[in-house]
Design a protein around this motif. Structure first.
Motif, PDB file in Angstrom:
ATOM      1  N   SER A 138       0.791  -1.234   0.000  1.00 22.65           N
ATOM      2  CA  SER A 138       0.000   0.000   0.000  1.00 22.65           C
ATOM      3  C   SER A 138       0.819   1.277   0.000  1.00 22.65           C
ATOM      4  N   LEU A 139       1.858   1.299   0.842  1.00 25.05           N
ATOM      5  CA  LEU A 139       2.515   2.576   1.121  1.00 25.05           C
ATOM      6  C   LEU A 139       4.006   2.544   0.879  1.00 25.05           C
ATOM      7  N   LYS A 140       4.505   3.702   0.479  1.00 27.27           N
ATOM      8  CA  LYS A 140       5.927   3.865   0.224  1.00 27.27           C
ATOM      9  C   LYS A 140       6.461   4.875   1.229  1.00 27.27           C
ATOM     10  N   GLY A 161      -4.155   3.403  17.176  1.00 28.37           N
ATOM     11  CA  GLY A 161      -3.825   2.401  18.196  1.00 28.37           C
ATOM     12  C   GLY A 161      -2.954   1.281  17.657  1.00 28.37           C
ATOM     13  N   VAL A 162      -2.203   1.565  16.605  1.00 26.27           N
ATOM     14  CA  VAL A 162      -1.376   0.524  15.979  1.00 26.27           C
ATOM     15  C   VAL A 162       0.089   0.630  16.414  1.00 26.27           C
ATOM     16  N   SER A 163       0.631   1.853  16.410  1.00 18.86           N
ATOM     17  CA  SER A 163       2.041   2.084  16.768  1.00 18.86           C
ATOM     18  C   SER A 163       3.002   1.302  15.891  1.00 18.86           C
ATOM     19  N   ALA A 164       2.778   1.364  14.600  1.00 12.64           N
ATOM     20  CA  ALA A 164       3.692   0.679  13.677  1.00 12.64           C
ATOM     21  C   ALA A 164       4.941   1.512  13.400  1.00 12.64           C
ATOM     22  N   LEU A 165       4.869   2.817  13.695  1.00 11.39           N
ATOM     23  CA  LEU A 165       5.995   3.709  13.389  1.00 11.39           C
ATOM     24  C   LEU A 165       6.561   4.286  14.671  1.00 11.39           C
ATOM     25  N   GLU A 166       7.881   4.551  14.666  1.00 15.52           N
ATOM     26  CA  GLU A 166       8.501   5.139  15.853  1.00 15.52           C
ATOM     27  C   GLU A 166       9.753   5.925  15.444  1.00 15.52           C
ATOM     28  N   CYS A 189       1.306  -2.947  10.594  1.00 15.34           N
ATOM     29  CA  CYS A 189       0.645  -1.827   9.904  1.00 15.34           C
ATOM     30  C   CYS A 189      -0.653  -2.299   9.251  1.00 15.34           C
ATOM     31  N   ALA A 190      -1.713  -1.484   9.426  1.00 15.69           N
ATOM     32  CA  ALA A 190      -3.024  -1.845   8.870  1.00 15.69           C
ATOM     33  C   ALA A 190      -3.183  -1.367   7.428  1.00 15.69           C
ATOM     34  N   ASN A 191      -2.194  -0.656   6.908  1.00 14.43           N
ATOM     35  CA  ASN A 191      -2.228  -0.105   5.533  1.00 14.43           C
ATOM     36  C   ASN A 191      -3.279   0.987   5.346  1.00 14.43           C
ATOM     37  N   CYS A 192      -3.745   1.568   6.455  1.00 13.09           N
ATOM     38  CA  CYS A 192      -4.851   2.530   6.366  1.00 13.09           C
ATOM     39  C   CYS A 192      -4.459   3.830   5.681  1.00 13.09           C
ATOM     40  N   GLY A 193      -3.154   4.167   5.712  1.00 10.69           N
ATOM     41  CA  GLY A 193      -2.712   5.381   5.024  1.00 10.69           C
ATOM     42  C   GLY A 193      -2.976   6.664   5.797  1.00 10.69           C
ATOM     43  N   GLN A 194      -3.378   6.562   7.047  1.00 11.98           N
ATOM     44  CA  GLN A 194      -3.581   7.797   7.818  1.00 11.98           C
ATOM     45  C   GLN A 194      -2.262   8.527   8.018  1.00 11.98           C
TER      46      GLN A 194
END
Ligand code: HC1
Ligand code: SF4
Length: 560
Positions: A138-140, A161-166, A189-194
């Motif tokens: 999904s995301l780059k 509520g995912v905390s995939a990034l830090e 990551c849920a791939n939501c793109g938020q």
């Protein structure tokens, strides 16, 4: 309350307000970068500095609290110089490739550079040379374009509520990354793109499938059909300078034809089909008191979140495929049969407000249904590339067969819409009378109760994954009163999707939602079971909802 003076004007604000809020109260705009109204305060970029006149100190206005009697200058020469320096420092190690950048024209760093009158950068900083993560689907992520504002980190943690990034590393080496710097495709990551939606630059963007779609359109052996998600009708116009919420269904159909699609259809058709299948699935569960609460599964970001965090509740998810995937399956079966086109020559493109739909189409369970997913933004790029003057196009209609749709399908694109659409059909099927008003609004969690077949049905709606988690925790703990739960990963539903036009805001999303509600109330058929082409599809081909044929084509099962 606190009274202070900003740029010579007195203002009274609540204690605890920030200088930025007080200034905005007066209509004074202070530039910001790391600040975002939906997220916690960060105060790191210092683009919003203002001068405390009495002490001469510079304060980051987004975090600095108001004090009684303060005298603030937002535009003293000291404040302006500091602001410029702070932006110049960001530019010193930012790549200089604005012309070819995805966010050229919507980049906040570019806008601020222009607004502050920065015409050259005096510091020659060391440019970073970090690898791009396009592990997909999904995301780059392009860390060289990251200005460390932390908005992506905060939205992912606080709203999703995912905390995939830090943040990892320190000082000059500081970057935003996934845990252990794993490819984004391998984390939770849920791939939501938020993250892409709040990113001020192009450090996070969708993975483009535009080239793939051009290639399909130019391939004479392919019959290329396109479906557009419900919400695109009220958002695509923004890309062409139109007001958010303007309904552009007719112009969109015209533009898609000019791009060369062989048939122009709508996901809304399949949203009606989803209601037929999922509505009946809910009735079965409700009557048999089995797998309740029934939880919607049309949102792929939500499904992935559920798989990671609530695998024990997978059986509560509807087995109905999403409208996008149902549409694609029907395009390669029923539609192929009706038109006598070999299914293997049909290429199905979905225009979605969503980056997670790119992930959905790659899922093992759904692979082969949809061939390409374009976000709203990618479609706009194609229209611009073709030189089509979108705003002056005369309205056209969807093509027959998979182009017929209802108001119920249209409101799928806003929070609560799936629930309302489903209940319109469920209520009529069980009680033979129309659904009354549900009175749903726009909040992150909402609930409603209604009487169906002499029993009370409690429904809940969550948008934003952190909100969904609250409802799911109750279900897991065994103290949920709900029978039906709708979850959309993005705040406010698909109108707030990660692939929608930028910039966005609560106000913009509300206008988009209103646009969809206006279509629903415009006098078209409003109930999925009354869609004439859906009736024909069941008569000609599927038989009945939840029948053998439907089960095979339109339902799936997710992994625990
Ligand atoms: Fe949606 Fe859906 S509503 S998930 O937001 O159920 O993406 O718009 O197309 O599939 O119909 C998205 C929108 C969309 C699906 C439908
Ligand atoms: Fe977090 Fe969503 Fe971005 Fe993934 S796509 S990193 S879940 S905000």
């Amino acid at each position: 309350t606190i009274t202070l003076t900003i740029d010579g004007q007195q203002v009274e604000v609540q204690q605890g307000a920030t200088l930025l809020e007080a200034a905005r109260e007066l209509g004074i705009e202070i530039p910001t970068l790391c600040y975002h109204p939906d997220l916690s305060l960060h105060g790191s970029c210092r683009v919003c500095v203002v001068e405390d006149v009495k002490s001469g100190r510079l304060l980051a206005s987004c975090v600095a609290p108001v004090n009684d009697g303060m005298e603030i200058s937002t535009n003293s020469s000291k404040a302006r110089a500091a602001r410029k320096t702070n932006v110049e420092l960001l530019l010193a190690n930012h790549p200089n490739d604005c012309l070819g950048c995805d966010r050229n024209g919507t980049c906040e760093l570019q806008d601020i550079t222009h607004d502050l009158g920065i015409t050259r950068v005096d510091f020659e900083g060391e440019k970073r040379d970090l690898p791009v993560d396009a592990s997909g689907p999904s995301l780059k992520r392009e860390p060289n374009k990251c200005i460390l504002c932390g908005r992506c980190v905060r939205v992912c943690e606080e709203v999703q509520g995912v905390s995939a990034l830090e943040f990892t590393e320190r000082g000059f080496n500081s970057i935003v990354s996934t845990g252990f710097n794993l490819p984004q495709s391998e984390v939770n990551c849920a791939n939501c793109g938020q993250c892409a939606t709040v990113c001020p630059t192009a450090a996070i963007t969708e993975i483009s499938e535009v080239d793939k779609v051009w290639a399909a359109l130019e391939d004479d052996s392919k019959h290329v059909v396109v479906q557009t998600a419900p919400s695109i009708q009220s958002t695509l116009g923004e890309e062409f300078g139109m007001e958010a919420g303007t309904v552009v269904t007719g112009k969109m159909a015209a533009a898609l034809r000019r791009l060369g699609f062989d048939k122009v259809f709508t996901t809304d058709f399949a949203a009606d089909l989803t209601i037929m299948e999922e509505g009946n699935e809910f009735i079965q569960r409700f009557k048999g008191n089995k797998n309740l609460p029934h939880i919607t599964s049309c949102c792929p970001g939500w499904v992935k979140f559920c798989e990671h965090n609530y695998p024990d509740l997978i059986d509560n998810l509807s087995s109905a495929k999403s409208p996008m995937s149902m549409f694609s399956a029907i395009s390669k079966s029923y539609y192929a049969e009706q038109t006598d086109i070999d299914a293997k020559d049909i290429y199905t493109v979905a225009v979605m407000p969503c980056t997670a739909k790119k992930f959905e189409k790659e899922r093992e369970e759904l692979l082969g249904d949809t061939d390409a997913v374009l976000t709203t933004r990618e479609l706009a790029r194609m229209i611009k590339e073709m030189g089509i003057k979108f705003t002056t196009l005369a309205d056209e209609k969807y093509d027959e067969m998979l182009g017929s749709h209802t108001g119920a399908a249209t409101i799928f694109g806003t929070t609560g819409g799936v629930t309302e659409a489903a209940l319109r059909t469920v209520k009529e099927e069980l009680d033979g009378e129309p659904l009354g008003r549900l009175g749903l609004g726009f909040e992150g969690i909402q609930e409603a109760s209604l009487e169906v077949a002499g029993q009370t049905v409690n429904v809940a709606i969550a948008n934003g994954l952190a909100n969904a988690a609250k409802l799911l925790d109750e279900v897991r703990a065994g103290n949920s009163k709900y029978h039906f739960i709708e979850v959309m990963a993005c705040p406010n539903g698909c109108v707030g999707g990660g692939g929608q036009p930028l910039p966005t805001s609560k106000e913009i999303k509300q206008k988009r939602a209103l646009g969809l509600r206006n279509i629903d109330e415009s006098g078209i058929i409003r109930k999925s079971h009354e869609n004439p082409m859906i009736k024909k599809l069941y008569d000609d081909y599927l038989g009945e909802p939840l029948g053998g044929h439907s089960h095979h084509l339109l339902h799936t099962k997710y992994q625990k």
